[in-house]
Enzyme design. Structure first.
Site, PDB file in Angstrom:
ATOM      1  N   TYR A   1      15.529 -17.118 -14.130  1.00  0.00           N
ATOM      2  CA  TYR A   1      15.070 -16.287 -15.251  1.00  0.00           C
ATOM      3  C   TYR A   1      15.857 -14.985 -15.347  1.00  0.00           C
ATOM      4  O   TYR A   1      16.571 -14.723 -16.312  1.00  0.00           O
ATOM      5  CB  TYR A   1      13.582 -16.022 -15.047  1.00  0.00           C
ATOM      6  CG  TYR A   1      12.911 -15.052 -15.999  1.00  0.00           C
ATOM      7  CD1 TYR A   1      11.984 -14.125 -15.542  1.00  0.00           C
ATOM      8  CD2 TYR A   1      13.183 -15.060 -17.366  1.00  0.00           C
ATOM      9  CE1 TYR A   1      11.349 -13.238 -16.394  1.00  0.00           C
ATOM     10  CE2 TYR A   1      12.551 -14.181 -18.245  1.00  0.00           C
ATOM     11  CZ  TYR A   1      11.627 -13.272 -17.740  1.00  0.00           C
ATOM     12  OH  TYR A   1      10.992 -12.390 -18.599  1.00  0.00           O
ATOM     13  N   ILE A   2      15.768 -14.147 -14.312  1.00  0.00           N
ATOM     14  CA  ILE A   2      16.450 -12.845 -14.360  1.00  0.00           C
ATOM     15  C   ILE A   2      17.957 -13.046 -14.198  1.00  0.00           C
ATOM     16  O   ILE A   2      18.770 -12.402 -14.854  1.00  0.00           O
ATOM     17  CB  ILE A   2      15.896 -11.901 -13.275  1.00  0.00           C
ATOM     18  CG1 ILE A   2      14.383 -11.763 -13.419  1.00  0.00           C
ATOM     19  CG2 ILE A   2      16.562 -10.527 -13.358  1.00  0.00           C
ATOM     20  CD1 ILE A   2      13.691 -11.082 -12.261  1.00  0.00           C
TER      21      ILE A   2
ATOM     22  N   SER B   1      11.908  -5.666  -5.050  1.00  0.00           N
ATOM     23  CA  SER B   1      10.683  -5.688  -5.864  1.00  0.00           C
ATOM     24  C   SER B   1       9.779  -4.511  -5.537  1.00  0.00           C
ATOM     25  O   SER B   1       9.749  -4.044  -4.393  1.00  0.00           O
ATOM     26  CB  SER B   1       9.929  -7.007  -5.590  1.00  0.00           C
ATOM     27  OG  SER B   1       8.640  -6.975  -6.158  1.00  0.00           O
TER      28      SER B   1
ATOM     29  N   THR C   1       6.938  -4.741  -5.095  1.00  0.00           N
ATOM     30  CA  THR C   1       5.938  -5.266  -4.148  1.00  0.00           C
ATOM     31  C   THR C   1       6.010  -4.521  -2.823  1.00  0.00           C
ATOM     32  O   THR C   1       5.027  -4.403  -2.105  1.00  0.00           O
ATOM     33  CB  THR C   1       6.220  -6.773  -3.922  1.00  0.00           C
ATOM     34  OG1 THR C   1       6.201  -7.424  -5.170  1.00  0.00           O
ATOM     35  CG2 THR C   1       5.219  -7.399  -2.992  1.00  0.00           C
TER      36      THR C   1
ATOM     37  N   TYR D   1       5.976 -13.329   0.899  1.00  0.00           N
ATOM     38  CA  TYR D   1       7.018 -13.038  -0.100  1.00  0.00           C
ATOM     39  C   TYR D   1       7.363 -11.545  -0.071  1.00  0.00           C
ATOM     40  O   TYR D   1       8.529 -11.176   0.066  1.00  0.00           O
ATOM     41  CB  TYR D   1       6.558 -13.437  -1.505  1.00  0.00           C
ATOM     42  CG  TYR D   1       7.361 -12.743  -2.575  1.00  0.00           C
ATOM     43  CD1 TYR D   1       6.841 -11.653  -3.265  1.00  0.00           C
ATOM     44  CD2 TYR D   1       8.664 -13.137  -2.837  1.00  0.00           C
ATOM     45  CE1 TYR D   1       7.601 -10.971  -4.193  1.00  0.00           C
ATOM     46  CE2 TYR D   1       9.431 -12.465  -3.775  1.00  0.00           C
ATOM     47  CZ  TYR D   1       8.888 -11.384  -4.450  1.00  0.00           C
ATOM     48  OH  TYR D   1       9.654 -10.702  -5.364  1.00  0.00           O
TER      49      TYR D   1
ATOM     50  N   LYS E   1      10.955  -9.287   1.106  1.00  0.00           N
ATOM     51  CA  LYS E   1      11.685  -8.244   0.367  1.00  0.00           C
ATOM     52  C   LYS E   1      11.805  -6.979   1.228  1.00  0.00           C
ATOM     53  O   LYS E   1      12.854  -6.338   1.278  1.00  0.00           O
ATOM     54  CB  LYS E   1      10.970  -7.911  -0.947  1.00  0.00           C
ATOM     55  CG  LYS E   1      11.038  -9.007  -1.982  1.00  0.00           C
ATOM     56  CD  LYS E   1      12.471  -9.348  -2.389  1.00  0.00           C
ATOM     57  CE  LYS E   1      12.517 -10.432  -3.454  1.00  0.00           C
ATOM     58  NZ  LYS E   1      13.886 -10.859  -3.763  1.00  0.00           N
TER      59      LYS E   1
ATOM     60  N   LEU F   1       1.255 -13.334 -15.464  1.00  0.00           N
ATOM     61  CA  LEU F   1       0.438 -13.123 -16.659  1.00  0.00           C
ATOM     62  C   LEU F   1       1.094 -13.586 -17.948  1.00  0.00           C
ATOM     63  O   LEU F   1       0.520 -14.399 -18.696  1.00  0.00           O
ATOM     64  CB  LEU F   1       0.073 -11.639 -16.774  1.00  0.00           C
ATOM     65  CG  LEU F   1      -0.716 -11.245 -18.034  1.00  0.00           C
ATOM     66  CD1 LEU F   1      -2.091 -11.893 -18.022  1.00  0.00           C
ATOM     67  CD2 LEU F   1      -0.832  -9.723 -18.145  1.00  0.00           C
TER      68      LEU F   1
ATOM     69  N   ARG G   1      -8.227 -11.073  -8.344  1.00  0.00           N
ATOM     70  CA  ARG G   1      -7.350 -11.999  -7.601  1.00  0.00           C
ATOM     71  C   ARG G   1      -6.983 -11.353  -6.273  1.00  0.00           C
ATOM     72  O   ARG G   1      -6.544 -10.203  -6.226  1.00  0.00           O
ATOM     73  CB  ARG G   1      -6.091 -12.295  -8.412  1.00  0.00           C
ATOM     74  CG  ARG G   1      -5.098 -13.204  -7.734  1.00  0.00           C
ATOM     75  CD  ARG G   1      -3.949 -13.610  -8.629  1.00  0.00           C
ATOM     76  NE  ARG G   1      -3.066 -12.479  -8.917  1.00  0.00           N
ATOM     77  CZ  ARG G   1      -1.927 -12.609  -9.627  1.00  0.00           C
ATOM     78  NH1 ARG G   1      -1.568 -13.783 -10.125  1.00  0.00           N
ATOM     79  NH2 ARG G   1      -1.166 -11.558  -9.858  1.00  0.00           N
TER      80      ARG G   1
ATOM     81  N   ASP H   1      -4.052  -8.566  -5.323  1.00  0.00           N
ATOM     82  CA  ASP H   1      -3.582  -7.710  -6.427  1.00  0.00           C
ATOM     83  C   ASP H   1      -3.742  -6.228  -6.068  1.00  0.00           C
ATOM     84  O   ASP H   1      -4.787  -5.841  -5.531  1.00  0.00           O
ATOM     85  CB  ASP H   1      -4.411  -7.975  -7.688  1.00  0.00           C
ATOM     86  CG  ASP H   1      -3.846  -9.125  -8.508  1.00  0.00           C
ATOM     87  OD1 ASP H   1      -2.635  -9.406  -8.360  1.00  0.00           O
ATOM     88  OD2 ASP H   1      -4.590  -9.732  -9.279  1.00  0.00           O
TER      89      ASP H   1
HETATM   90  C1  WQD Z   1       0.169  -9.028 -13.427  1.00  0.00           C
HETATM   91  C2  WQD Z   1      -1.275  -8.652 -13.707  1.00  0.00           C
HETATM   92  C3  WQD Z   1      -2.893  -9.878 -12.424  1.00  0.00           C
HETATM   93  C4  WQD Z   1      -2.206 -13.779 -14.285  1.00  0.00           C
HETATM   94  C5  WQD Z   1       4.161 -10.482  -9.150  1.00  0.00           C
HETATM   95  C6  WQD Z   1       4.897 -10.266  -7.877  1.00  0.00           C
HETATM   96  C7  WQD Z   1       6.060  -9.351  -8.128  1.00  0.00           C
HETATM   97  C8  WQD Z   1       6.901  -9.935  -9.217  1.00  0.00           C
HETATM   98  C9  WQD Z   1       6.090 -10.112 -10.490  1.00  0.00           C
HETATM   99  C10 WQD Z   1       8.636 -11.301  -8.268  1.00  0.00           C
HETATM  100  C11 WQD Z   1      -2.118  -8.583 -12.427  1.00  0.00           C
HETATM  101  C12 WQD Z   1      -3.043 -10.163 -13.917  1.00  0.00           C
HETATM  102  C13 WQD Z   1      -2.115 -12.449 -13.929  1.00  0.00           C
HETATM  103  C14 WQD Z   1      -3.374 -14.254 -14.958  1.00  0.00           C
HETATM  104  C15 WQD Z   1      -4.278 -12.025 -14.889  1.00  0.00           C
HETATM  105  N1  WQD Z   1       7.432 -11.191  -8.819  1.00  0.00           N
HETATM  106  N2  WQD Z   1      -3.134 -11.590 -14.243  1.00  0.00           N
HETATM  107  N3  WQD Z   1      -4.372 -13.339 -15.244  1.00  0.00           N
HETATM  108  O1  WQD Z   1       1.209  -9.906  -9.424  1.00  0.00           O
HETATM  109  O2  WQD Z   1       1.950  -7.811 -10.694  1.00  0.00           O
HETATM  110  O3  WQD Z   1       3.650  -9.255  -9.596  1.00  0.00           O
HETATM  111  O4  WQD Z   1       5.000 -10.995 -10.143  1.00  0.00           O
HETATM  112  O5  WQD Z   1       9.427 -10.458  -8.024  1.00  0.00           O
HETATM  113  O6  WQD Z   1       6.799  -9.244  -6.943  1.00  0.00           O
HETATM  114  O7  WQD Z   1       4.029  -9.628  -6.975  1.00  0.00           O
HETATM  115  O8  WQD Z   1       2.477 -10.078 -11.612  1.00  0.00           O
HETATM  116  O9  WQD Z   1       2.102 -11.337 -13.696  1.00  0.00           O
HETATM  117  O10 WQD Z   1       1.106 -12.232 -11.520  1.00  0.00           O
HETATM  118  O11 WQD Z   1       0.127 -10.195 -12.585  1.00  0.00           O
HETATM  119  O12 WQD Z   1      -5.212 -11.224 -15.155  1.00  0.00           O
HETATM  120  O13 WQD Z   1      -3.527 -15.459 -15.306  1.00  0.00           O
HETATM  121  O14 WQD Z   1      -1.851  -9.664 -14.511  1.00  0.00           O
HETATM  122  O15 WQD Z   1      -4.178  -9.738 -11.837  1.00  0.00           O
HETATM  123  O16 WQD Z   1      -3.036  -7.517 -12.581  1.00  0.00           O
HETATM  124  P1  WQD Z   1       2.204  -9.217 -10.288  1.00  0.00           P
HETATM  125  P2  WQD Z   1       1.469 -11.061 -12.371  1.00  0.00           P
END
Ligand code: WQD
Length: 343
Positions: A13-14, A126, A128, A151, A155, A202, A297, A300
């Protein structure tokens, strides 16, 4: 003769968006990817956008001998951008060894293979690594916290590997880019995010739900200490993120670095809640989303967004695309791939 940049994970993707921006900036690009989490048809899609098909080698970066052979057969690589890694937070909890093996072996093999070849090296890190920051917006010198997942641990430790390597060998010129939340797709809608299986993130879940590929969206909690109770993240358009990699390579080429290992936050500097993302998607696309509020979740963080002053000042880079363009482009891509599925 254009500078040649090796992009590992370049059909991802990126990675694919970064290949496009590198080519548009005049670089020759070669890709190594094992295609374990991406599709080879992305090469043709990149060519449709830029008119140039990148070089490609299907190769497992855990195989050091193959990397050495590849580099010896591909002279003239002046820079490396290393994306290739597993990145699903939840899967990493279930399969830690898969993550530690691949994410560390690939990095160590690349650093070893390119030792003393004077290449510019940009690493995909990240936000993270910050966990839940004590102060917001989070700056690069904020403390790295105990990772919530293998994960995130890969990083953090990868950044330590880079720092320790740079310290003992000034031939290395290394930059880590700490991404916040990459979303959206190229304006052509020819490349975008292609999650395998049920999207964990998300925005791809939103677009797949909107197009009827998934059911109801669950908002993971609305009882957080935020304006509307849902989590806050710093969502950044993947094209802005891709351009940051070109800026990082240029910084190293022009030897503008202050040390041979630097770290930059790559975000917008703005926080957006989950419910605001849902609202922006509905307003931008006119598509009503089917969602419910569910339980939080595991793992988070409540809220995180970046202080991006350092990248803006020293990389001469600033995010330009807003949340509406992120939603518009993500939706356009979802519609494209529905009508033109990859084999
Ligand atoms: C974003 C927000 C969820 C799904 C992760 C990795 C990070 C990077 C990006 C790789 C959160 C909420 C999500 C859903 C929801 N990955 N959510 N319903 O967890 O911030 O980051 O992905 O580099 O390193 O940690 O991203 O998109 O999973 O979640 O409410 O069905 O959306 O709780 O608050 P995240 P995310």
């Amino acid at each position: 003769m254009a500078e040649k940049i090796l992009v590992t994970g370049g059909t991802g993707y990126i990675g694919s968006h970064t290949v496009v921006e590198l080519q548009l900036a005049g670089y020759e690009v070669v890709i190594i990817d094992d295609l374990s989490n991406s599709n080879i048809e992305v090469l043709g899609q990149i060519e449709k956008i830029t008119g140039k098909k990148p070089g490609f080698e299907q190769l497992d970066l855990c195989d050091e001998a193959r990397i050495i052979e590849y580099i010896n057969n591909n002279e003239g690589i002046s820079g490396v951008i290393h994306f290739a890694a597993f990145k699903a937070v939840g899967e990493s909890v279930q399969k830690p060894l898969k993550y530690y093996r691949t994410n560390f072996y690939s990095l160590i093999n690349l650093l070893t293979a390119f030792a003393n070849r004077n290449v510019n090296f940009v690493f995909s890190s990240s936000c993270t690594v910050y966990g839940q920051p004590d102060e917001l917006p989070v700056t690069e010198d904020a403390p790295v916290k105990k990772a919530e997942s293998p994960y995130g641990n890969t990083k953090q430790i990868a950044e330590e590997i880079l720092q320790d390597t740079a310290r003992v060998n000034s031939n290395y010129k290394l930059i880590s880019l700490r991404y916040f939340n990459p979303v959206g797709a190229h304006e052509s809608a020819l490349i975008g995010e292609l999650p395998i299986g049920v999207p964990q993130n998300l925005v791809p879940f939103i677009t797949q739900s909107a197009i009827g590929k998934r059911g109801q969206i669950t908002v993971y909690g609305n009882d957080y200490n935020t304006p509307d109770g849902s989590c806050i993240r710093d969502y950044i358009h993947v094209v802005d993120l891709a351009k940051a990699h070109v800026s990082a390579i240029k910084r190293l080429e022009e030897k503008r670095f202050s040390s041979n290992y630097e770290v930059f936050n790559i975000g917008t500097g703005r926080g957006t809640t989950v419910l605001e993302i849902i609202d922006a998607f509905e307003k931008t696309t006119g598509v009503k989303l089917n969602y419910q509020i569910g339980a939080r979740r595991e793992g988070d963080v409540e809220k995180v967004w970046g202080n991006v002053d350092k990248a803006e000042a020293e990389l001469n880079w600033k995010a330009e695309l807003d949340v509406n363009e992120m939603m518009r482009s993500a939706w356009a891509w979802e519609n494209y791939i529905k009508e033109n599925p990859f084999e």
